[in-house]
Design a protein around this motif. Structure first.
Motif, PDB file in Angstrom:
ATOM      1  N   ARG A  47     113.161 101.448  66.087  1.00 50.07           N
ATOM      2  CA  ARG A  47     114.321 100.545  66.037  1.00 50.07           C
ATOM      3  C   ARG A  47     115.357 100.975  65.001  1.00 50.07           C
ATOM      4  N   TYR A  48     114.891 101.546  63.867  1.00 49.52           N
ATOM      5  CA  TYR A  48     115.857 101.901  62.828  1.00 49.52           C
ATOM      6  C   TYR A  48     116.754 103.065  63.243  1.00 49.52           C
ATOM      7  N   VAL A  49     116.438 103.677  64.373  1.00 49.63           N
ATOM      8  CA  VAL A  49     117.358 104.672  64.950  1.00 49.63           C
ATOM      9  C   VAL A  49     118.048 104.098  66.189  1.00 49.63           C
ATOM     10  N   SER A  50     117.267 103.400  67.034  1.00 48.69           N
ATOM     11  CA  SER A  50     117.831 102.976  68.328  1.00 48.69           C
ATOM     12  C   SER A  50     118.777 101.790  68.211  1.00 48.69           C
TER      13      SER A  50
ATOM     14  N   VAL B 197     113.126 112.218  66.404  1.00 51.50           N
ATOM     15  CA  VAL B 197     112.886 111.245  67.479  1.00 51.50           C
ATOM     16  C   VAL B 197     113.963 111.317  68.564  1.00 51.50           C
ATOM     17  N   ALA B 198     115.091 111.960  68.261  1.00 57.16           N
ATOM     18  CA  ALA B 198     116.250 111.912  69.155  1.00 57.16           C
ATOM     19  C   ALA B 198     116.299 113.122  70.089  1.00 57.16           C
TER      20      ALA B 198
ATOM     21  N   THR C 270     109.853 120.806  72.898  1.00 51.96           N
ATOM     22  CA  THR C 270     108.880 119.913  73.534  1.00 51.96           C
ATOM     23  C   THR C 270     109.374 118.481  73.440  1.00 51.96           C
ATOM     24  N   LEU C 271     109.759 117.920  74.592  1.00 50.22           N
ATOM     25  CA  LEU C 271     110.195 116.516  74.624  1.00 50.22           C
ATOM     26  C   LEU C 271     109.134 115.694  75.338  1.00 50.22           C
ATOM     27  N   LYS C 272     109.169 114.372  75.066  1.00 48.55           N
ATOM     28  CA  LYS C 272     108.130 113.511  75.651  1.00 48.55           C
ATOM     29  C   LYS C 272     108.737 112.481  76.577  1.00 48.55           C
ATOM     30  N   GLU C 273     108.195 112.400  77.768  1.00 48.06           N
ATOM     31  CA  GLU C 273     108.596 111.362  78.720  1.00 48.06           C
ATOM     32  C   GLU C 273     108.218 109.994  78.141  1.00 48.06           C
ATOM     33  N   GLY C 274     109.141 109.052  78.156  1.00 48.79           N
ATOM     34  CA  GLY C 274     108.824 107.690  77.703  1.00 48.79           C
ATOM     35  C   GLY C 274     108.617 107.551  76.204  1.00 48.79           C
ATOM     36  N   PHE C 275     109.120 108.490  75.433  1.00 46.84           N
ATOM     37  CA  PHE C 275     108.969 108.434  73.970  1.00 46.84           C
ATOM     38  C   PHE C 275     109.682 107.202  73.421  1.00 46.84           C
ATOM     39  N   GLU C 276     109.029 106.514  72.490  1.00 50.34           N
ATOM     40  CA  GLU C 276     109.642 105.310  71.929  1.00 50.34           C
ATOM     41  C   GLU C 276     110.380 105.640  70.619  1.00 50.34           C
TER      42      GLU C 276
END
Lengths: 135, 395
Positions: free
Chosen positions: B129-132, B225-226, B120-126
């Motif tokens: 910052r500590y990962v991105s 989150v990834a 299950t993935l989410k469109e527009g998931f945020e």
């Protein structure tokens, strides 16, 4: 979204440990070269194993092998060329020094301070000019 | 070199394999041989020097770090370790880049097979910052880097990179942490019969699957989150024949109801999250646990339980391996972190579990009867004789 190549550079920077970061960079190059040397050895081992499997080589044949005198002489020449090219960078200084002596054989040795001052204008030296003319 | 054992394994040339072998060997040399060399240099040169100047031994990791930093051996160790870390990922990029189409095709084929779990993935998931914003452990692109639609290359980078990185110490399927810990919990607490298990920050699910193996009746979920790692995790679980449910979700804000899980687990996760996030994650774990449920985090051991040298040794990553939250996490006291989230201090627990792959089943299972010994030069270190540390609490 079309396909982009994956990014291979690290965000957030890379740490350096030696007083001059060039040392860390050169160490990295040495290790990468080590990796390529190892890769060649593995490839050669694979080649040897395949040859043995296909009957082109007997096991241990390479270790027991000696070159003929002609082959040995050819290799010796190639080896010398290889070693010369490896240390070519040191030779540059020697050639420059020899060139200086040849140009001014009668002149007494320059004082150290004068020689030091001469270094920044190396760009105009005959060595660079010679290199340019070779191109 | 450790070859992946599942269908997403990359096709590699002889030379690419040899480069990976070299990097694994280099890492083993740096982390075993040079690490013990550095300890000898510290004992013979650095520590006596510190004593002469300060009239006492170093009191903590940062003092050891400061004292050893000018030492030439430390510089070579560190520079070579950074080089090796970089080469881990660099050894994967060429075969991965070449095989991206094939990888996607294989993953698509795997997900068309009888669905065992779900994705299950989410469109527009945020993504936080500590990962991105950083490339953690010098992994270019990090877990979440996406370079095309439906991309799963970052997952493949991590899986293949981990195989090179671990030089066998994380098990043949990179699941030694999961197998050692989930199995240990099953032996130690035979009364525990979990119906639902959650793995937080599961990345490619390499340790999630062990919970399904040890507790086949349980419904097992993994969150991260990834998206590229989750897509890969799903395909990987399909290839391995494991029913796992993967969700794109932030562990700081779980979308599961209160009291819905019997076990909430994580491995090598909290140290990649800033302190505020860790507190929220533990509070969320408390919320979603059923009364009597178990929270368990496999982690690097806390600094408070280590000698100054060992603390310095593990903090190295925080200073030099793009792991900014690693030391702050290890400076926390696990008992108070759990207490702050609502867990009673008397329900706190911690273990040091011998790697089942390294020590074998006998030593590993016997450890379930022994008290923990945290301060060992094996604990949390990827070295010969590795032991895994974990802490948690019963709700």
């Amino acid at each position: 979204m079309s396909r982009e190549p994956m990014r291979r550079t690290i965000r957030g920077g890379r740490p350096y440990f030696f007083a001059d970061p060039a040392i860390d960079k050169i160490l990295n190059m040495v290790v990468v070269l080590g990796s390529e040397v190892w890769t060649l050895r593995e490839r050669l081992a694979a080649f040897e194993a395949i040859q043995v499997r296909q009957g082109g080589l007997a096991a241990g044949e390479i270790d027991a092998f000696d070159f003929s005198p002609e082959q040995e002489a050819k290799l010796a020449a190639e080896r010398k060329e290889f070693i010369d090219s490896l240390f070519r960078i040191l030779q540059e200084q020697v050639e420059e020094a020899r060139g200086r002596t040849a140009r001014a054989p009668q002149k007494p040795a320059e004082p150290v301070a004068a020689r030091k001052r001469a270094v920044p204008v190396r760009g105009k030296s005959s060595k660079t000019a010679k290199r340019r003319s070779r191109r | 070199m450790l070859e992946l054992k599942h269908e997403l394994k990359l096709d590699k040339s002889r030379d690419e394999k040899a480069r990976m072998n070299f990097v694994s060997g280099l890492r083993a040399h740096v982390l075993n041989d040079m690490a013990s060399g550095m300890r000898a240099v510290y004992d013979a040169e650095v520590e006596p020097g510190f004593r002469r100047a300060a009239g006492r031994a170093p009191a903590n990791g940062p003092e050891v770090h400061k004292a050893i930093k000018p030492n030439e051996y430390f510089k070579f160790y560190s520079s070579l370790r950074v080089t090796a870390q970089d080469m881990v990922w660099q050894s994967v990029f060429p075969p991965l880049e070449r095989n991206r189409t094939q990888l996607k095709d294989r993953a698509a084929k795997l997900s068309r097979r009888k669905k065992l779990g779900s994705l299950t993935l989410k469109e527009g998931f945020e993504v936080p910052r500590y990962v991105s914003a950083i490339d953690v452990h010098l992994m270019a692109g990090n877990y979440d880097g996406e370079y095309e639609a439906e991309d799963l290359a970052a997952g493949a980078l991590y899986d293949n990179g981990l195989a090179v990185f671990s030089f066998g110490l994380m098990g043949q399927n990179l699941d030694d942490i999961g197998q050692s810990i989930a199995g240990f919990i099953r032996l130690k607490f035979p009364q525990l019969k979990p119906a639902k298990i959650l793995d937080l920050g599961c990345t490619i699910g390499h340790n999630t699957g062990s919970w399904k193996d040890q507790f086949p009746q349980a419904e097992v979920h993994g969150i991260d989150v990834a998206a590229p790692c989750l897509r890969y995790a799903h395909a990987r679980a399909q290839a391995q024949g494991r029913a796992i449910h993967f969700h794109q979700m932030n562990a700081e804000q779980l979308e599961f109801p209160d009291a819905s899980f019997d076990v909430v687990f994580s491995s090598m996760f909290l140290h990649e999250v800033p302190k505020k996030g860790i507190e929220k994650i533990i509070a969320e774990a408390y919320r979603v646990l059923k009364p009597g449920g178990l929270m368990l985090h496999m982690e690097l051991p806390p600094n408070g339980q280590l000698s100054p040298y060992e603390a310095f040794y593990l903090d190295w990553d925080s200073a030099y391996n793009n792991e900014p939250f690693y030391k702050p996490f290890r400076d926390l006291d696990p008992v108070s972190v759990c207490a702050k989230a609502g867990f009673k201090s008397k329900n706190f627990l911690q273990f040091v579990i011998p790697s089942v792959g390294w020590y074998g089943e006998k030593v590993w299972s016997e450890a379930a009867t022994r008290p923990p010994e945290v301060d060992s030069d094996k604990t949390g270190r990827l070295t010969d004789g590795i032991m895994w540390y974990c802490f948690g609490a019963w709700k």
